[in-house]
Scaffold this motif. Structure first.
Motif, PDB file in Angstrom:
ATOM      1  N   LYS A  30       0.733  -1.394  -0.085  1.00  0.00           N
ATOM      2  CA  LYS A  30      -0.038  -0.031  -0.074  1.00  0.00           C
ATOM      3  C   LYS A  30       0.847   1.372  -0.035  1.00  0.00           C
ATOM      4  O   LYS A  30       1.872   1.213   0.605  1.00  0.00           O
ATOM      5  CB  LYS A  30      -0.964   0.026   1.166  1.00  0.00           C
ATOM      6  CG  LYS A  30      -1.825  -1.220   1.421  1.00  0.00           C
ATOM      7  CD  LYS A  30      -2.844  -1.149   2.611  1.00  0.00           C
ATOM      8  CE  LYS A  30      -3.873  -2.182   2.873  1.00  0.00           C
ATOM      9  NZ  LYS A  30      -4.480  -2.044   3.857  1.00  0.00           N
ATOM     10  N   ILE A  32       2.209   4.973   1.083  1.00  0.00           N
ATOM     11  CA  ILE A  32       1.895   5.859   2.487  1.00  0.00           C
ATOM     12  C   ILE A  32       1.292   7.088   2.028  1.00  0.00           C
ATOM     13  O   ILE A  32       1.747   7.854   1.258  1.00  0.00           O
ATOM     14  CB  ILE A  32       3.017   5.961   2.945  1.00  0.00           C
ATOM     15  CG1 ILE A  32       3.977   4.708   3.551  1.00  0.00           C
ATOM     16  CG2 ILE A  32       3.150   6.876   4.144  1.00  0.00           C
ATOM     17  CD1 ILE A  32       5.306   4.806   4.041  1.00  0.00           C
ATOM     18  N   GLY A  33       0.016   7.122   2.650  1.00  0.00           N
ATOM     19  CA  GLY A  33      -0.770   8.531   2.221  1.00  0.00           C
ATOM     20  C   GLY A  33      -1.121   8.777   1.012  1.00  0.00           C
ATOM     21  O   GLY A  33      -1.590   9.703   0.498  1.00  0.00           O
ATOM     22  N   LYS A  37       6.370  11.026  -1.122  1.00  0.00           N
ATOM     23  CA  LYS A  37       6.846  11.452   0.392  1.00  0.00           C
ATOM     24  C   LYS A  37       8.427  11.939   0.272  1.00  0.00           C
ATOM     25  O   LYS A  37       8.721  12.690   1.024  1.00  0.00           O
ATOM     26  CB  LYS A  37       6.657  10.551   1.555  1.00  0.00           C
ATOM     27  CG  LYS A  37       5.345  10.271   1.748  1.00  0.00           C
ATOM     28  CD  LYS A  37       4.668  11.318   2.279  1.00  0.00           C
ATOM     29  CE  LYS A  37       3.064  10.700   2.650  1.00  0.00           C
ATOM     30  NZ  LYS A  37       2.333  11.859   3.387  1.00  0.00           N
ATOM     31  N   TYR A  43       7.648   5.844  -1.016  1.00  0.00           N
ATOM     32  CA  TYR A  43       7.425   5.136   0.029  1.00  0.00           C
ATOM     33  C   TYR A  43       5.919   4.419   0.013  1.00  0.00           C
ATOM     34  O   TYR A  43       5.200   4.613  -0.265  1.00  0.00           O
ATOM     35  CB  TYR A  43       7.486   5.849   1.445  1.00  0.00           C
ATOM     36  CG  TYR A  43       8.985   6.861   1.270  1.00  0.00           C
ATOM     37  CD1 TYR A  43      10.118   6.412   0.559  1.00  0.00           C
ATOM     38  CD2 TYR A  43       8.961   8.001   2.126  1.00  0.00           C
ATOM     39  CE1 TYR A  43      11.022   7.208   0.904  1.00  0.00           C
ATOM     40  CE2 TYR A  43      10.014   8.557   2.417  1.00  0.00           C
ATOM     41  CZ  TYR A  43      10.974   8.143   1.659  1.00  0.00           C
ATOM     42  OH  TYR A  43      12.304   9.116   1.611  1.00  0.00           O
ATOM     43  N   PHE A  44       5.977   3.012   0.457  1.00  0.00           N
ATOM     44  CA  PHE A  44       5.099   2.257   0.642  1.00  0.00           C
ATOM     45  C   PHE A  44       5.127   1.334   1.679  1.00  0.00           C
ATOM     46  O   PHE A  44       6.086   1.230   2.476  1.00  0.00           O
ATOM     47  CB  PHE A  44       4.903   1.286  -0.644  1.00  0.00           C
ATOM     48  CG  PHE A  44       4.981   1.815  -2.013  1.00  0.00           C
ATOM     49  CD1 PHE A  44       3.650   1.774  -2.589  1.00  0.00           C
ATOM     50  CD2 PHE A  44       6.061   2.419  -2.560  1.00  0.00           C
ATOM     51  CE1 PHE A  44       3.510   2.600  -3.762  1.00  0.00           C
ATOM     52  CE2 PHE A  44       5.721   3.037  -3.876  1.00  0.00           C
ATOM     53  CZ  PHE A  44       4.502   3.084  -4.373  1.00  0.00           C
ATOM     54  N   ILE A  45       4.109   0.766   2.457  1.00  0.00           N
ATOM     55  CA  ILE A  45       3.877  -0.291   3.365  1.00  0.00           C
ATOM     56  C   ILE A  45       3.737  -1.746   2.756  1.00  0.00           C
ATOM     57  O   ILE A  45       2.722  -1.710   1.866  1.00  0.00           O
ATOM     58  CB  ILE A  45       3.026   0.300   4.344  1.00  0.00           C
ATOM     59  CG1 ILE A  45       3.253   1.493   5.112  1.00  0.00           C
ATOM     60  CG2 ILE A  45       2.788  -0.878   5.194  1.00  0.00           C
ATOM     61  CD1 ILE A  45       4.545   1.156   5.861  1.00  0.00           C
ATOM     62  N   THR A  61       4.152  -5.298   9.357  1.00  0.00           N
ATOM     63  CA  THR A  61       4.134  -4.314   8.251  1.00  0.00           C
ATOM     64  C   THR A  61       5.754  -4.180   8.093  1.00  0.00           C
ATOM     65  O   THR A  61       6.600  -4.027   9.031  1.00  0.00           O
ATOM     66  CB  THR A  61       3.473  -3.146   8.665  1.00  0.00           C
ATOM     67  OG1 THR A  61       3.868  -2.757   9.624  1.00  0.00           O
ATOM     68  CG2 THR A  61       1.862  -3.283   8.595  1.00  0.00           C
ATOM     69  N   PHE A  63       8.594  -1.241   5.895  1.00  0.00           N
ATOM     70  CA  PHE A  63       8.565  -0.049   5.172  1.00  0.00           C
ATOM     71  C   PHE A  63       9.489  -0.341   3.829  1.00  0.00           C
ATOM     72  O   PHE A  63      10.370  -0.936   3.715  1.00  0.00           O
ATOM     73  CB  PHE A  63       9.441   0.940   5.962  1.00  0.00           C
ATOM     74  CG  PHE A  63       9.548   2.359   5.211  1.00  0.00           C
ATOM     75  CD1 PHE A  63       8.670   3.491   5.081  1.00  0.00           C
ATOM     76  CD2 PHE A  63      10.921   2.492   4.362  1.00  0.00           C
ATOM     77  CE1 PHE A  63       9.021   4.542   4.473  1.00  0.00           C
ATOM     78  CE2 PHE A  63      11.107   3.480   3.841  1.00  0.00           C
ATOM     79  CZ  PHE A  63      10.343   4.641   3.763  1.00  0.00           C
ATOM     80  N   LYS A  65      10.967   1.415   0.106  1.00  0.00           N
ATOM     81  CA  LYS A  65      11.562   2.692  -0.590  1.00  0.00           C
ATOM     82  C   LYS A  65      11.840   2.084  -2.164  1.00  0.00           C
ATOM     83  O   LYS A  65      12.601   1.130  -2.282  1.00  0.00           O
ATOM     84  CB  LYS A  65      12.600   3.184   0.151  1.00  0.00           C
ATOM     85  CG  LYS A  65      13.308   4.379  -0.421  1.00  0.00           C
ATOM     86  CD  LYS A  65      14.488   5.061   0.208  1.00  0.00           C
ATOM     87  CE  LYS A  65      14.998   6.390  -0.158  1.00  0.00           C
ATOM     88  NZ  LYS A  65      15.845   6.870   0.601  1.00  0.00           N
ATOM     89  N   ASN A 120       9.448  -1.289   9.614  1.00  0.00           N
ATOM     90  CA  ASN A 120       8.495  -0.478   9.786  1.00  0.00           C
ATOM     91  C   ASN A 120       8.816   0.490  11.110  1.00  0.00           C
ATOM     92  O   ASN A 120       8.227   0.250  12.097  1.00  0.00           O
ATOM     93  CB  ASN A 120       7.157  -0.628   9.765  1.00  0.00           C
ATOM     94  CG  ASN A 120       6.225   0.519   9.398  1.00  0.00           C
ATOM     95  OD1 ASN A 120       6.581   1.578   9.483  1.00  0.00           O
ATOM     96  ND2 ASN A 120       5.059   0.148   9.511  1.00  0.00           N
ATOM     97  N   THR A 122       7.759   3.422  12.021  1.00  0.00           N
ATOM     98  CA  THR A 122       6.698   4.159  12.375  1.00  0.00           C
ATOM     99  C   THR A 122       5.663   3.179  13.225  1.00  0.00           C
ATOM    100  O   THR A 122       5.109   3.704  14.286  1.00  0.00           O
ATOM    101  CB  THR A 122       5.805   4.675  11.205  1.00  0.00           C
ATOM    102  OG1 THR A 122       6.769   5.660  10.591  1.00  0.00           O
ATOM    103  CG2 THR A 122       4.558   5.351  11.547  1.00  0.00           C
TER     104      THR A 122
END
Length: 406
Positions: A30, A32-33, A37, A43-45, A61, A63, A65, A120, A122
């Motif tokens: 998915k 990110i936002g 970014k 960037y994705f998850i 999850t 991260f 790039k 991840n 975050t």
């Protein structure tokens, strides 16, 4: 463009994280936002559902790039920068991080020339400083502690290997920021020169002669200083140590009292004296008015943390970086950080929304600003935006105090 990961690669990520006995149920990627970014990456998850050897389902999850879509004339240089970071994450950064108990970087689970998969941070509670929150002493201490851990790991690794990182990696640690042949950096240098020339304090014939005729000559040594030194001890350096490249865990909502930190974005890594990382951290994150106080405090804190890290590895710091030699290197090499900070003021320090507005509403103007000329935009902002004018004139005055008198 969405990143592509095979089911086998996702299984390998899960096995590296959970152990060899896990099986993959499914995976999803998915954005990110839903928006871009990063400057050099999108960037994705990655979401993984797996089953362990006891048939327990686990969800995790990660991260992701990937390189940003590039124009044809940018693909070669920026593509090489992304590839450099991918190889560093999966190679030397993973190798040296094993020497420190301090967590100073995210764990890398997979890296190709076109994708990097990291833990991840975050999800673990790490965040960048919110916009408007100025770095405090606690932020600087954690940043410098991370830098010290990275540098100590570098020294320990070399002692075990019996050879330097520079000799191992050579041109794989090529310069990606402070270089005259890089259009965005050269454009930033000339943009800062234009701001210097516009400062009311420097309108005398003597000052203008220096700015117009001697400025580029005065900063020329910086382009050689960024390389491996034959005079000072070298370590693997992050080389972009500003707060946007640090993620914090904090015990308060305003992120003013952080308890942990991790460095990210290693595409600017070089093998060079540690003084460059340390002075960069000070110039990039401390205002001109606080640097006189912060400089000695930051140097002492970093050196204390480096000593502690090396002691834990039974390495004597004075055999590698004596205090006097470290201070000498900080003074000798400060031009690198001074010049890089000057360029940064013309890019990342723009008033909020200015860059985004150019990208969205005037792509041609943005393209010119990025790699051709920033003079017109910067001088217009200085005239119209009081806060930016104050900040830029403070930086130019600090710059001139160091450069002009020398």
């Amino acid at each position: 463009m969405e990143p592509l990961l095979t089911s086998l690669e996702c299984l390998q990520i899960a096995q590296k994280d959970f152990g060899k006995d896990v099986t993959l149920i499914d995976h999803r990627i998915k954005p990110i936002g839903g928006e871009k970014k990063g400057f050099l990456g999108d960037y994705f998850i990655l979401e993984l559902n797996v089953k362990d050897g006891w048939d327990a389902t686990k969800f995790k999850t990660y991260f992701i790039k990937i390189p940003s879509p590039l124009k044809e004339d940018e693909q070669d240089d920026l593509g090489k920068i992304f590839t450099k970071e991918a190889k560093l994450y999966f190679g030397i950064l993973s190798d040296i991080s094993k020497y420190s108990k301090t967590k100073w970087k995210p764990e890398c689970f997979l890296a190709r020339d076109d994708i990097i998969v990291l833990e991840n941070l975050t999800a673990a509670g790490y965040r960048c400083l919110p916009e408007g929150v100025e770095p405090r002493a606690d932020h600087m201490k954690l940043l410098l502690s991370n830098i010290a851990a990275m540098h100590a790991s570098s020294i320990a690794y070399e002692l075990d290997e019996g050879k330097t990182i520079g000799s191992q990696l050579g041109d794989k640690l090529f310069e990606t920021s402070i270089a005259k042949h890089l259009d965005w950096f050269r454009t930033g240098v000339l943009g800062f020169q234009a701001v210097l020339a516009a400062h009311p304090k420097y309108q005398s014939a003597e000052h203008q002669h220096f700015i117009q005729k001697k400025f580029l000559e005065a900063v020329e040594p910086a382009y050689e200083m960024v390389n491996e030194s034959s005079r000072f001890k070298n370590v693997l350096c992050h080389r972009d140590t500003w707060m946007n490249n640090v993620l914090f865990i904090s015990k308060d909502e305003n992120w003013e009292h952080p308890t942990k930190a991790v460095l990210v974005d290693f595409q600017f890594c070089r093998y060079c004296p540690p003084a460059i990382d340390v002075t960069l951290a000070i110039y990039l994150n401390c205002s001109p008015s606080t640097r006189a106080v912060m400089f000695p405090l930051c140097l002492e804190w970093y050196y204390s943390e480096l000593t502690t890290e090396l002691n834990a590895l039974n390495i004597r710091i004075d055999e590698h970086i004596p205090w006097e030699a470290f201070l000498e290197s900080c003074d000798h090499l400060k031009l690198v950080s001074l010049l890089y900070n000057a360029v940064v003021t013309t890019w990342v320090r723009l008033p909020s929304g200015v860059m985004e507005d150019m990208q969205l509403n005037d792509p041609e103007k943005f393209a010119k600003f990025r790699t051709v000329s920033r003079r017109e935009v910067l001088l217009d902002l200085i005239e119209k935006d009081e806060k930016y004018r104050k900040y830029m004139f403070e930086e130019t005055e600090y710059f001139m105090e160091v450069i002009y008198k020398n």
